[in-house]
Design an enzyme around this catalytic site. Structure first.
Site, PDB file in Angstrom:
ATOM      1  N   LYS A  40      -5.428   6.982  -9.680  1.00  0.00           N
ATOM      2  CA  LYS A  40      -4.451   6.978  -8.570  1.00  0.00           C
ATOM      3  C   LYS A  40      -4.714   8.148  -7.634  1.00  0.00           C
ATOM      4  O   LYS A  40      -4.938   9.269  -8.065  1.00  0.00           O
ATOM      5  CB  LYS A  40      -3.023   7.026  -9.118  1.00  0.00           C
ATOM      6  N   THR A  45       0.847  -1.201   0.000  1.00  0.00           N
ATOM      7  CA  THR A  45       0.000   0.000   0.000  1.00  0.00           C
ATOM      8  C   THR A  45       0.876   1.243   0.000  1.00  0.00           C
ATOM      9  O   THR A  45       1.829   1.331   0.777  1.00  0.00           O
ATOM     10  CB  THR A  45      -0.904   0.003   1.257  1.00  0.00           C
ATOM     11  N   THR A  46       0.561   2.201  -0.848  1.00  0.00           N
ATOM     12  CA  THR A  46       1.370   3.426  -0.918  1.00  0.00           C
ATOM     13  C   THR A  46       0.640   4.582  -0.236  1.00  0.00           C
ATOM     14  O   THR A  46      -0.527   4.457   0.143  1.00  0.00           O
ATOM     15  CB  THR A  46       1.702   3.806  -2.379  1.00  0.00           C
ATOM     16  N   SER A  48       7.396  -2.545   0.136  1.00  0.00           N
ATOM     17  CA  SER A  48       7.927  -1.836  -1.024  1.00  0.00           C
ATOM     18  C   SER A  48       6.814  -1.032  -1.673  1.00  0.00           C
ATOM     19  O   SER A  48       5.690  -1.500  -1.796  1.00  0.00           O
ATOM     20  CB  SER A  48       8.502  -2.811  -2.056  1.00  0.00           C
ATOM     21  N   ALA A  49       7.161   0.184  -2.061  1.00  0.00           N
ATOM     22  CA  ALA A  49       6.202   1.019  -2.783  1.00  0.00           C
ATOM     23  C   ALA A  49       6.114   0.565  -4.235  1.00  0.00           C
ATOM     24  O   ALA A  49       5.262   1.041  -4.988  1.00  0.00           O
ATOM     25  CB  ALA A  49       6.633   2.479  -2.713  1.00  0.00           C
ATOM     26  N   ASN A  50       7.016  -0.325  -4.620  1.00  0.00           N
ATOM     27  CA  ASN A  50       6.979  -0.843  -5.988  1.00  0.00           C
ATOM     28  C   ASN A  50       7.582  -2.240  -5.994  1.00  0.00           C
ATOM     29  O   ASN A  50       8.768  -2.397  -5.707  1.00  0.00           O
ATOM     30  CB  ASN A  50       7.749   0.088  -6.927  1.00  0.00           C
ATOM     31  N   HIS A  88       0.935   8.070 -13.965  1.00  0.00           N
ATOM     32  CA  HIS A  88       0.036   6.981 -13.556  1.00  0.00           C
ATOM     33  C   HIS A  88      -1.370   7.229 -14.082  1.00  0.00           C
ATOM     34  O   HIS A  88      -1.715   8.355 -14.443  1.00  0.00           O
ATOM     35  CB  HIS A  88      -0.018   6.843 -12.028  1.00  0.00           C
ATOM     36  N   HIS A  89      -2.194   6.194 -14.020  1.00  0.00           N
ATOM     37  CA  HIS A  89      -3.600   6.225 -14.425  1.00  0.00           C
ATOM     38  C   HIS A  89      -4.408   7.267 -13.641  1.00  0.00           C
ATOM     39  O   HIS A  89      -3.993   7.706 -12.567  1.00  0.00           O
ATOM     40  CB  HIS A  89      -4.212   4.835 -14.227  1.00  0.00           C
ATOM     41  N   GLY A 106       4.562   6.522  -4.577  1.00  0.00           N
ATOM     42  CA  GLY A 106       5.471   5.959  -3.585  1.00  0.00           C
ATOM     43  C   GLY A 106       6.813   5.601  -4.229  1.00  0.00           C
ATOM     44  O   GLY A 106       7.872   5.735  -3.611  1.00  0.00           O
ATOM     45  N   THR A 107       6.769   5.178  -5.477  1.00  0.00           N
ATOM     46  CA  THR A 107       8.005   4.803  -6.178  1.00  0.00           C
ATOM     47  C   THR A 107       8.872   6.027  -6.431  1.00  0.00           C
ATOM     48  O   THR A 107      10.098   5.978  -6.281  1.00  0.00           O
ATOM     49  CB  THR A 107       7.658   4.118  -7.514  1.00  0.00           C
TER      50      THR A 107
HETATM   51  P1  NAD Z   1      -7.868  -0.064  -5.987  1.00  0.00           P
HETATM   52  O1  NAD Z   1      -8.379   1.332  -5.944  1.00  0.00           O
HETATM   53  O2  NAD Z   1      -8.267  -0.924  -7.131  1.00  0.00           O
HETATM   54  O3  NAD Z   1      -8.257  -0.817  -4.618  1.00  0.00           O
HETATM   55  C1  NAD Z   1      -8.145  -0.155  -3.384  1.00  0.00           C
HETATM   56  C2  NAD Z   1      -8.606  -1.029  -2.220  1.00  0.00           C
HETATM   57  O4  NAD Z   1      -8.513  -0.230  -1.015  1.00  0.00           O
HETATM   58  C3  NAD Z   1     -10.037  -1.516  -2.282  1.00  0.00           C
HETATM   59  O5  NAD Z   1     -10.141  -2.775  -1.635  1.00  0.00           O
HETATM   60  C4  NAD Z   1     -10.828  -0.467  -1.483  1.00  0.00           C
HETATM   61  O6  NAD Z   1     -11.985  -0.985  -0.857  1.00  0.00           O
HETATM   62  C5  NAD Z   1      -9.806  -0.105  -0.421  1.00  0.00           C
HETATM   63  N1  NAD Z   1     -10.026   1.283   0.067  1.00  0.00           N
HETATM   64  C6  NAD Z   1     -10.230   2.383  -0.699  1.00  0.00           C
HETATM   65  N2  NAD Z   1     -10.418   3.464   0.099  1.00  0.00           N
HETATM   66  C7  NAD Z   1     -10.317   3.027   1.374  1.00  0.00           C
HETATM   67  C8  NAD Z   1     -10.400   3.663   2.646  1.00  0.00           C
HETATM   68  N3  NAD Z   1     -10.622   4.964   2.766  1.00  0.00           N
HETATM   69  N4  NAD Z   1     -10.213   2.904   3.751  1.00  0.00           N
HETATM   70  C9  NAD Z   1      -9.974   1.594   3.678  1.00  0.00           C
HETATM   71  N5  NAD Z   1      -9.898   0.925   2.491  1.00  0.00           N
HETATM   72  C10 NAD Z   1     -10.064   1.632   1.357  1.00  0.00           C
HETATM   73  O7  NAD Z   1      -6.279   0.080  -5.911  1.00  0.00           O
HETATM   74  P2  NAD Z   1      -5.137  -0.946  -6.377  1.00  0.00           P
HETATM   75  O8  NAD Z   1      -4.641  -0.586  -7.744  1.00  0.00           O
HETATM   76  O9  NAD Z   1      -5.556  -2.340  -6.090  1.00  0.00           O
HETATM   77  O10 NAD Z   1      -3.963  -0.509  -5.364  1.00  0.00           O
HETATM   78  C11 NAD Z   1      -4.119  -0.649  -3.978  1.00  0.00           C
HETATM   79  C12 NAD Z   1      -2.904  -0.043  -3.270  1.00  0.00           C
HETATM   80  O11 NAD Z   1      -1.710  -0.683  -3.709  1.00  0.00           O
HETATM   81  C13 NAD Z   1      -2.689   1.450  -3.531  1.00  0.00           C
HETATM   82  O12 NAD Z   1      -2.116   2.036  -2.372  1.00  0.00           O
HETATM   83  C14 NAD Z   1      -1.673   1.465  -4.672  1.00  0.00           C
HETATM   84  O13 NAD Z   1      -0.953   2.662  -4.769  1.00  0.00           O
HETATM   85  C15 NAD Z   1      -0.826   0.295  -4.235  1.00  0.00           C
HETATM   86  N6  NAD Z   1      -0.063  -0.336  -5.302  1.00  0.00           N
HETATM   87  C16 NAD Z   1       1.208  -0.682  -4.955  1.00  0.00           C
HETATM   88  C17 NAD Z   1       1.985  -1.358  -5.861  1.00  0.00           C
HETATM   89  C18 NAD Z   1       3.361  -1.787  -5.421  1.00  0.00           C
HETATM   90  O14 NAD Z   1       4.096  -2.383  -6.219  1.00  0.00           O
HETATM   91  N7  NAD Z   1       3.735  -1.536  -4.160  1.00  0.00           N
HETATM   92  C19 NAD Z   1       1.510  -1.661  -7.141  1.00  0.00           C
HETATM   93  C20 NAD Z   1       0.199  -1.292  -7.461  1.00  0.00           C
HETATM   94  C21 NAD Z   1      -0.584  -0.640  -6.525  1.00  0.00           C
END
Ligand code: NAD
Length: 237
Positions: free
Chosen positions: A133, A73-74, A96-98, A129-130, A139-140
């Site tokens: 976001k 989670t970022t 990891s942020a990525n 990013h899309h 985060g990266t």
């Molecule tokens: P998404 O928007 O498709 O899903 C988000 C999830 O978080 C859903 O389950 C939603 O219900 C929940 N959520 C949303 N708002 C919330 C809130 N206020 N409180 C609690 N839960 C909440 O996003 P995604 O593309 O699946 O990405 C999820 C996370 O992972 C983001 O933080 C994204 O930046 C991160 N991410 C990290 C990497 C990495 O490599 N570290 C890669 C992709 C995405």
């Protein structure tokens, strides 16, 4: 392993769909709407790609289970990052942020390259990013900034606007948002009549899913502690 997925979004869904082919069993996929469901469930690892607001209860659960915690989670605040590191005192935590292997190598490259160039080259970071976001810069991008400037010698200037004057001892950070871009990060070294541009492009989120499974395999049997992609690629010099 018995894996609990936190987050039912784009990442959580992909992870849940690919677990079986990696030999793992999904115990549950949870988010803020059904978090009570985890109450009595046992697992070996939690993989969390969700939202910073979930961090506290996920850390509580991980500590109670004494299981592996893989967090992607970022947008975590400093306080939340400290909470994560506190959990790492009792459980093996990987953050990891990525999760892309290519980005991990880019980070290492930037660490190595910056001291060679920084006297004569200005450094800027650009990320795209899309349009869904929520956090910026990514985060990266923040992770790359830390690799470029670990001791915070440079001012960090976000999205210049207006009469900002001549460039100082600073690193510019620029966030582009639009369409379905899975993630693009560039570090620009801009010198006198020459420039070096390093760019990593993610074609789909699958690279993060693949990286998460790779990280989980790396974490198997690890002692409590805080682990990162740099630990995973530790052999690269
Ligand atoms: P998404 O928007 O498709 O899903 C988000 C999830 O978080 C859903 O389950 C939603 O219900 C929940 N959520 C949303 N708002 C919330 C809130 N206020 N409180 C609690 N839960 C909440 O996003 P995604 O593309 O699946 O990405 C999820 C996370 O992972 C983001 O933080 C994204 O930046 C991160 N991410 C990290 C990497 C990495 O490599 N570290 C890669 C992709 C995405």
């Amino acid at each position: 392993m018995r894996v609990m997925i936190v987050g039912k979004g784009k990442m959580g869904t992909r992870l849940a769909a690919s677990a079986a082919e990696k030999g793992h069993a999904i115990v549950a996929t949870v988010d803020r709407f059904n978090r009570e469901a985890i109450g009595s469930l046992a697992c070996d690892a939690v993989i969390d790609f969700s939202h910073p607001d979930n961090l506290a209860w996920v850390c509580d659960y991980v500590e109670q289970q004494c299981c592996i915690y893989l967090c992607g989670t970022t947008g975590l605040t400093q306080e939340q990052m400290e909470r994560l590191k506190e959990t790492a005192h009792t459980c093996p935590v990987f953050y990891s942020a990525n999760f892309s292997y290519g980005v991990a190598v880019l980070t290492k490259l930037v660490e190595w390259l910056t001291p060679l160039l920084e006297t004569d080259f200005d450094i800027e970071v650009v990320e795209a990013h899309h349009n869904q976001k929520q956090d910026a810069p990514s985060g990266t991008a923040k992770m790359l900034l830390e690799a470029i400037d670990p001791t915070h010698q440079y001012a960090r200037v976000h999205q210049r606007d207006g009469f900002v004057g001549k460039r100082g001892r600073e690193i510019g950070i620029h966030s582009i948002r639009g369409g379905t871009v899975a993630g693009e990060h560039s570090v620009l070294y801009l010198g006198d009549e020459e420039a070096i541009r390093l760019t990593h492009t993610a074609s789909s989120r699958q690279i993060f899913v693949n990286g998460a499974w790779k990280a989980l395999a790396f974490m198997e049997g690890k002692k409590p502690g805080f682990y990162t992609m740099q630990d995973m690629i530790g052999g690269i010099r």
